[in-house]
Design a protein around this motif. Sequence first.
Motif, mmCIF file in Angstrom:
data_model
loop_
_atom_site.group_PDB
_atom_site.id
_atom_site.type_symbol
_atom_site.label_atom_id
_atom_site.label_comp_id
_atom_site.label_asym_id
_atom_site.label_seq_id
_atom_site.Cartn_x
_atom_site.Cartn_y
_atom_site.Cartn_z
ATOM 1 N N CYS A 235 -7.856 2.598 -16.166
ATOM 2 C CA CYS A 235 -8.031 2.453 -17.612
ATOM 3 C C CYS A 235 -8.035 3.772 -18.280
ATOM 4 O O CYS A 235 -8.026 3.627 -19.504
ATOM 5 N N GLU A 236 -8.732 4.823 -17.686
ATOM 6 C CA GLU A 236 -9.179 5.924 -18.346
ATOM 7 C C GLU A 236 -8.260 7.328 -18.183
ATOM 8 O O GLU A 236 -7.290 7.430 -18.080
ATOM 9 N N ASP A 237 -9.061 8.297 -17.958
ATOM 10 C CA ASP A 237 -8.893 9.624 -17.651
ATOM 11 C C ASP A 237 -7.542 10.075 -16.674
ATOM 12 O O ASP A 237 -6.790 10.723 -17.040
ATOM 13 N N HIS A 238 -7.653 9.427 -15.557
ATOM 14 C CA HIS A 238 -6.598 9.887 -14.567
ATOM 15 C C HIS A 238 -5.525 8.943 -14.587
ATOM 16 O O HIS A 238 -5.258 8.481 -13.436
ATOM 17 N N GLY A 239 -4.619 8.960 -15.710
ATOM 18 C CA GLY A 239 -3.406 7.981 -15.522
ATOM 19 C C GLY A 239 -3.529 6.738 -15.944
ATOM 20 O O GLY A 239 -2.584 5.877 -15.905
ATOM 21 N N GLY A 240 -4.536 6.246 -16.348
ATOM 22 C CA GLY A 240 -5.035 5.044 -16.881
ATOM 23 C C GLY A 240 -4.173 4.502 -18.088
ATOM 24 O O GLY A 240 -3.841 5.348 -18.961
ATOM 25 N N SER A 241 -3.888 3.318 -18.519
ATOM 26 C CA SER A 241 -3.172 2.891 -19.654
ATOM 27 C C SER A 241 -3.370 1.505 -19.674
ATOM 28 O O SER A 241 -3.553 0.644 -18.899
ATOM 29 N N SER B 26 -12.195 13.879 -26.220
ATOM 30 C CA SER B 26 -11.081 13.372 -25.210
ATOM 31 C C SER B 26 -9.907 12.822 -26.285
ATOM 32 O O SER B 26 -10.158 12.555 -27.607
ATOM 33 N N PRO B 27 -8.825 12.868 -25.930
ATOM 34 C CA PRO B 27 -7.725 12.435 -26.862
ATOM 35 C C PRO B 27 -7.639 10.966 -27.020
ATOM 36 O O PRO B 27 -8.139 10.323 -26.451
ATOM 37 N N GLY B 28 -7.315 10.788 -28.367
ATOM 38 C CA GLY B 28 -7.251 9.326 -28.868
ATOM 39 C C GLY B 28 -8.570 8.870 -29.241
ATOM 40 O O GLY B 28 -9.484 9.574 -29.258
ATOM 41 N N MET B 29 -8.718 7.500 -29.757
ATOM 42 C CA MET B 29 -9.679 7.002 -30.064
ATOM 43 C C MET B 29 -10.367 6.340 -29.037
ATOM 44 O O MET B 29 -9.897 5.316 -28.272
ATOM 45 N N HIS B 30 -11.595 6.399 -28.797
ATOM 46 C CA HIS B 30 -12.428 5.845 -27.761
ATOM 47 C C HIS B 30 -13.493 4.699 -28.429
ATOM 48 O O HIS B 30 -14.205 5.358 -29.185
ATOM 49 N N LEU B 31 -13.577 3.679 -28.096
ATOM 50 C CA LEU B 31 -14.264 2.812 -28.612
ATOM 51 C C LEU B 31 -15.643 2.892 -27.795
ATOM 52 O O LEU B 31 -15.675 2.827 -26.720
ATOM 53 N N ASN B 32 -16.805 3.112 -28.492
ATOM 54 C CA ASN B 32 -18.078 3.095 -28.333
ATOM 55 C C ASN B 32 -18.972 2.485 -29.373
ATOM 56 O O ASN B 32 -18.499 2.403 -30.564
ATOM 57 N N GLU C 32 -15.677 1.221 -8.069
ATOM 58 C CA GLU C 32 -15.618 0.853 -9.505
ATOM 59 C C GLU C 32 -15.111 1.892 -10.534
ATOM 60 O O GLU C 32 -14.148 1.735 -11.239
ATOM 61 N N ASN C 33 -15.517 2.934 -10.216
ATOM 62 C CA ASN C 33 -15.398 4.147 -11.195
ATOM 63 C C ASN C 33 -13.940 4.558 -10.877
ATOM 64 O O ASN C 33 -13.227 5.267 -11.915
ATOM 65 N N ALA C 34 -13.321 4.542 -9.536
ATOM 66 C CA ALA C 34 -11.974 4.908 -9.347
ATOM 67 C C ALA C 34 -11.166 3.899 -10.060
ATOM 68 O O ALA C 34 -10.082 4.536 -10.812
ATOM 69 N N VAL C 35 -11.328 2.713 -10.168
ATOM 70 C CA VAL C 35 -10.555 1.721 -10.790
ATOM 71 C C VAL C 35 -10.637 1.851 -12.385
ATOM 72 O O VAL C 35 -9.434 2.008 -12.713
ATOM 73 N N ASP C 36 -11.734 2.259 -12.856
ATOM 74 C CA ASP C 36 -11.905 2.574 -14.273
ATOM 75 C C ASP C 36 -11.018 3.837 -14.766
ATOM 76 O O ASP C 36 -10.378 3.903 -15.591
ATOM 77 N N ASP C 37 -11.159 4.970 -14.001
ATOM 78 C CA ASP C 37 -10.660 6.215 -13.942
ATOM 79 C C ASP C 37 -9.134 6.072 -13.931
ATOM 80 O O ASP C 37 -8.286 6.557 -14.851
ATOM 81 N N CYS C 38 -8.495 5.557 -12.775
ATOM 82 C CA CYS C 38 -7.240 5.441 -12.459
ATOM 83 C C CYS C 38 -6.247 4.426 -13.369
ATOM 84 O O CYS C 38 -5.081 4.498 -13.433
#
Length: 450
Positions: free
Chosen positions: A211-217, A366-372, A203-209
């Motif tokens: 959606c997030e830090d490692h190439g996500g968009s 982190s770069p950009g705006m992160h919603l929390n 699950e974290n690999a999907v989130d990172d790759c």
Amino acid sequence: MPDPGPSPLQSSLPAAVASFGAHVLAGALAVGVEPAVGAGSVEPPPPPAPDLPPVPALPTGPPVLTPVPVSVPDEDTAAAAAAQPSAALERILRGPSGLGTASLHWGRSDAPAPAGAPDAPAPTAGNPIPGLYYHPVPEPDPVRVEELSRRIKAWALDEVSLYPEDWEDQFDGFSVGRYMVACHPDAPSIEHLMLATRLMVAENAVDDCYCEDHGGSPIGLGGRLLLAHTALDPLHTTKEYAPHWEESLLSDAPRRAYRSAMEYFLQAATPSQADRFRHDMARLHMGYLAEGAWAQTEYVPEVWEYLAMRQFNNFRPCPTITDSVGGYELPADLHAQPAMQRVIALAGNATTIVNDLYSYTKELASPGMHLNLPVVIAEREGRSEQDAYLKAVEVHNDLMREFEAAAAELALACPVPSVQRFLRGVAVWVDGNHYWHQTNTYRYSLPDFW
């Protein structure tokens, strides 16, 4: 290395569940989980040995897709086990022990626990968020943590080629072995813990790759998530096109991880448990899509809208499999009850806001705006960063109390051993999740708001 056996049992349900504490403990004892004996306590007599089939052996090599049903003790066996006194049962009857919990137990003394008392938690790394409502947990069994960490890293590297060499420090820093042992202390074996650990890492690999830090968009996210989801919920198509789909399951690290983790899970889970998990993963992916859509349009949601998104983009798939990891099953009709669904949803919501709070400074850097939640409260309610963060702590505390009240009400209304054990397992997962966030100083640090 031989399996070190289950970790000590723990509890965080409020005192309203005390009258059914015996049922909760019986559910654990009836499947062979012995309560730990704390310092200065006397080991209780063993309960009558229940007539149960052995826990199925799980594979260490390539998985075979054959579900193995697991048994749950009947009420007579559980009641017989419940009659045995124990230190663990005494802890249940005393209720919660975290910050702000004194008002939840009418019989608690204000006097501090004596040094060396069985319930006195050992010091842990990191600092809890001041004012946060949580329950301390025992340190996870270090032998189990070490072995689980070794096995999950071997799976990630050798079976699914999950990450390149320069990500190794991040993988180690995640401390997933410590996380899962803290959240599932009643798991019968390391292999049962591996069920949850593989899924968590995938699950974290999907989130990172994605959606997030490692190439996500957010661009194209829906297509990627849909195809990854077919690794959990397989495509049924024509013979002409099936080979193309099968090849796609190996095309990137997230899909390889999903496919392998799910295949292992299918061997230990019943069909209803597997379908339950697929459903909750679809919820998670829908939450990813909502957050991605807001990022694309630079929309800051209203606070209630953000909380709605977080009910889907949250930790729910993790506690929902607590029975699979524990080696028993909460029947599908009981899991589907609205009262149980409310408990699970509130647990997921509370634990996800814990993540918002502990990861706050990490996301700001982190770069950009992160919603929390603190960011959304600050934007939508016109508060300072500090006031918004403290308001988010209050929201978490309200969710935690709603969760505990809902769990207590259901436990009182439905004294069925599998329900009692599942409620306790979810509560323990909530506590273990906070423990991991508090102690993971590699990933998280607190803002200077106090």
